[in-house]
Design a protein around this motif. Sequence first.
Motif, mmCIF file in Angstrom:
data_model
loop_
_atom_site.group_PDB
_atom_site.id
_atom_site.type_symbol
_atom_site.label_atom_id
_atom_site.label_comp_id
_atom_site.label_asym_id
_atom_site.label_seq_id
_atom_site.Cartn_x
_atom_site.Cartn_y
_atom_site.Cartn_z
ATOM 1 N N THR A 61 0.849 -1.195 0.000
ATOM 2 C CA THR A 61 0.000 0.000 0.000
ATOM 3 C C THR A 61 0.883 1.243 0.000
ATOM 4 O O THR A 61 2.049 1.200 0.401
ATOM 5 C CB THR A 61 -0.918 0.024 1.232
ATOM 6 N N PHE A 62 0.290 2.348 -0.422
ATOM 7 C CA PHE A 62 1.052 3.590 -0.590
ATOM 8 C C PHE A 62 0.248 4.770 -0.064
ATOM 9 O O PHE A 62 -0.993 4.755 -0.066
ATOM 10 C CB PHE A 62 1.391 3.801 -2.067
ATOM 11 N N ASN A 63 0.968 5.806 0.368
ATOM 12 C CA ASN A 63 0.318 6.984 0.916
ATOM 13 C C ASN A 63 0.050 8.063 -0.119
ATOM 14 O O ASN A 63 -0.776 8.941 0.100
ATOM 15 C CB ASN A 63 1.189 7.589 2.038
ATOM 16 N N SER A 64 0.764 8.009 -1.230
ATOM 17 C CA SER A 64 0.623 9.071 -2.224
ATOM 18 C C SER A 64 1.082 8.571 -3.586
ATOM 19 O O SER A 64 1.758 7.539 -3.699
ATOM 20 C CB SER A 64 1.461 10.294 -1.820
ATOM 21 N N MET A 65 0.730 9.318 -4.616
ATOM 22 C CA MET A 65 1.187 8.993 -5.962
ATOM 23 C C MET A 65 2.711 9.086 -6.038
ATOM 24 O O MET A 65 3.362 8.276 -6.697
ATOM 25 C CB MET A 65 0.560 9.947 -6.977
ATOM 26 N N GLU A 66 3.291 10.063 -5.352
ATOM 27 C CA GLU A 66 4.740 10.231 -5.385
ATOM 28 C C GLU A 66 5.432 9.018 -4.786
ATOM 29 O O GLU A 66 6.392 8.481 -5.352
ATOM 30 C CB GLU A 66 5.142 11.490 -4.630
ATOM 31 N N ARG A 121 6.173 10.942 -15.303
ATOM 32 C CA ARG A 121 4.912 11.642 -15.527
ATOM 33 C C ARG A 121 3.970 11.470 -14.336
ATOM 34 O O ARG A 121 3.297 12.417 -13.908
ATOM 35 C CB ARG A 121 4.245 11.088 -16.795
ATOM 36 N N GLY A 122 3.938 10.251 -13.801
ATOM 37 C CA GLY A 122 3.026 9.960 -12.702
ATOM 38 C C GLY A 122 3.332 10.710 -11.422
ATOM 39 O O GLY A 122 2.457 10.867 -10.563
ATOM 40 N N LEU A 123 4.566 11.184 -11.251
ATOM 41 C CA LEU A 123 4.943 11.921 -10.044
ATOM 42 C C LEU A 123 4.121 13.184 -9.851
ATOM 43 O O LEU A 123 3.911 13.645 -8.727
ATOM 44 C CB LEU A 123 6.432 12.278 -10.109
ATOM 45 N N THR A 124 3.656 13.763 -10.938
ATOM 46 C CA THR A 124 2.925 15.033 -10.856
ATOM 47 C C THR A 124 1.450 14.883 -11.218
ATOM 48 O O THR A 124 0.785 15.867 -11.502
ATOM 49 C CB THR A 124 3.578 16.055 -11.804
ATOM 50 N N MET A 125 0.954 13.645 -11.221
ATOM 51 C CA MET A 125 -0.439 13.412 -11.591
ATOM 52 C C MET A 125 -1.242 12.916 -10.395
ATOM 53 O O MET A 125 -0.701 12.316 -9.467
ATOM 54 C CB MET A 125 -0.534 12.379 -12.730
ATOM 55 N N ASP A 126 -2.527 13.177 -10.418
ATOM 56 C CA ASP A 126 -3.452 12.651 -9.421
ATOM 57 C C ASP A 126 -4.568 11.929 -10.169
ATOM 58 O O ASP A 126 -5.675 12.446 -10.322
ATOM 59 C CB ASP A 126 -4.034 13.772 -8.546
ATOM 60 N N THR A 127 -4.279 10.738 -10.645
ATOM 61 C CA THR A 127 -5.242 9.955 -11.397
ATOM 62 C C THR A 127 -6.178 9.244 -10.437
ATOM 63 O O THR A 127 -5.739 8.450 -9.599
ATOM 64 C CB THR A 127 -4.514 8.929 -12.289
ATOM 65 N N LYS A 128 -7.462 9.505 -10.579
ATOM 66 C CA LYS A 128 -8.440 9.001 -9.619
ATOM 67 C C LYS A 128 -8.440 7.487 -9.521
ATOM 68 O O LYS A 128 -8.474 6.917 -8.425
ATOM 69 C CB LYS A 128 -9.836 9.518 -10.001
#
Length: 836
Positions: free
Chosen positions: A87-92, A310-317
């Motif tokens: 599990t992860f806390n954030s996209m970053e 790219r994913g580091l700066t995205m918030d994909t629902k």
Amino acid sequence: MRRPNDAGSGGDPGDRMRNDDPAESSRAFDDGGDDDPQQPTPTRASSGDSLWQWRSQGLSEVVLSWSVDQILNKDLLRNKVSKIPETFNSMEQYMTSFFGPLLEEVRDDMSSSMEVISGAPYAKVLSVNAVKKGKGLYEIKLDRWMGVSGSGTDGYRPKAADVLLISETRPANKSDILKQSKSCVIVWINKVQGNKMTVKASRWMETGADGDERQQMGVNKYEKLYTEELDKSWEILDQEATALKSRNSSINEEIRKEPPKGRKPLEKCSDLKELNETGMCGNSSRRWSFYAMHLTNMVTYDRVWVVLRRGLTMDTKVILNMLGKNNNAIRHCNYCSNKSHEEIKDELCNFKLNVSQLNAIASCISASNCCHRSSVGLVWGPPGTGKTTTLAVTLHMLLMKKQRILACAPTNMAVLQVASRLIGLIEDFSLSHHYSFGDIILYGNKDRLHIGKELSKIYLDDRVKKLLRCFNREVGWKHCVDSVLKFLKHCTSRYKLSLDIQASSDECSPTFKKYFTSNFSSLAKELVACIDTFFNHLPADTLGKNFDKMMFVKSLVHKVQQLFCADDLSDDDLFTIFKPSDELSDPSIGHHDLTDDATEDLPDHDISLDNPSEINSICIKTLMDLSKMRFPCEENESSVRDLCLKQAKLIFCTASGSFELFRLQGVMPISILVVDEAAQLKESESLVPLLLPGIEHVLLIGDENQLSSLVKSKIAKDADFGRSLYERLCTMGYTKHLLEVQYRMHPCINKFPNANFYGNRILDGPSVKQKDYTKNYLSGSIYGAYSFIHIENDMEMLDDLGQSLKNMVEVAVAANIIERLAKGISKSSPITCHVG
């Protein structure tokens, strides 16, 4: 050959990875890598932090910053790779967790190739020329690629993102590479044109041509850094490794001062002969001669690297919903007025599916209808349970919706199986009235896809070729329409002209009816072929109302042929029909000024009428309107290709291949992602399609009990780099729809895996229970439903490319059994042999 030494090339790799605070560096690199998913979300490090430098670099820059010694060092990144959490806390944190394992897998892939370098395809380097001074770009010209035996090989053709090793001799093994490591160059291919290629190089390459006299070379900047004990790339890596285990500043200071392990400062050039042999400095008397050897292809690694950045700066629902244990089931939406599961299943009654298949499809369709929240669905498909059929029916149901769908799989073979099944489904159940093949597209490498006649209907490259011909003004649609139009308007005058020509040559003159029939049929055939190409290879929405007009003209043309070729129609009747009338405007006028909206509505006429004059008039009027039609793209391959990809409702490709869709702009986004064989796809690779803009609903189909993806590096494997998204979600307790009936294996074969992997939940289908399902063509219990055959004294060896293992003893045994089976079958009645 030399490493670049001016600022334009980025200098030493350490310059690009420098960090004054090792502790800060380790915190940034450890972002998301700790086994504790509850750790605080790390803060972004300074701009000098090495990981953030990696994030800002292309993979090629990182790879080319490694020396050959570093690539062959199995411990290079050992302490920089952390286990990927569940599990992860954030996209970053999520994206960052893959950087280290990915780099280690890349390093191990290159190292493995170097260890079997003697079996790699190779070519003589004919010349090297600098392309852009100071940028590390070169144009290399190569001789014919050769195989292991020294003969020409057709098995390898260089392509973009291939990585080659350039050296003065052909090394036989890893030791040979290490001996000449300081003169070896790693190159990354940017572009290939015949036997020439543009490459990025890890070192400053010695330009010249084969056989030329070697130029005098001095010690370059990279080797000066070696001499001065300032190999910054190694120093920074070692600092990070220590900082990861300890924040003690005194230890860090001691490491900063200590030369990297295994590295010795170069002595001054006292023995010119010895140094000449390494190509380091001095004046060489040898001739210019180099070889290129293929190591590996980086295209998939590179695509994953790009999407991670790219994913580091995205918030994909949809991805945010998969980071933690907060979406264990697809819930019914209270706001969308969707059909119930039972209503959806009623629409599937013609496909003869079992209950578990119906439930899986209904759940997916219901979830995809919701526009308020994203969804993730899992279908568990053990071997032989109709997974491909279930997926094909699901895609058919989704195609009838307005959303766009992307269907992916890890391999080309898996993609082809699903695409083929859908095409068969459409043809078997006459589903083409719901949508056309133009709404479906398949793309990828044709050499690997092995496209057959059926798949050619949806294959992008074949489609583009056909459409380009139709878009061509000289021979395509415009030419066909104008040719038929001018013939209908001027057929009488053309006929009289032909009579005059034939009279002067004493040839027998045909009747007007025969002249009309012969010429119109030929012109009409080309026009109808163009219309059929548009219908089969363009989505229905592409040309709007003009599509309806095309189909209307196709019916009119058929009607003209039917009426004007009738036996009771005389030449006088035809002359009456085609009597001269007022000249109509030139159809080519205004061609570039009209858009689809400017065309008139479809004529409201009944084409079943039997008035030839009226049919002719309607046909001319509609053709004039269509002649003014403007196509939605330019007349070139790139534009037509983009048009097809932008307008398609369903796209088939590999997960890695979906990277091409990122470059398409201003299109209706793809909202539904379907991944087949999802358990065989690394989670990092699944991010390529997942991060496409607009993805709201995801369906993963697979079986975590079957073979997982291949990971070469043990370090990366221990970090769970090979784990799939499907497996992680299953571990987190996400609900799976199990396909419960198997139709492939004999019950005896199914018994073991059913009991040991599926909790005896898999039922045998009616077909495998039949008595005639077992076929015994050879006597002996070993030739029953299944056998385990132990082969003694066998030996594994590498193939000609040095990339795969083969066992010729096992091949011989298998061939012998197959030969005996073939003879046994030929002596028996012609019945089907079922293999479990």
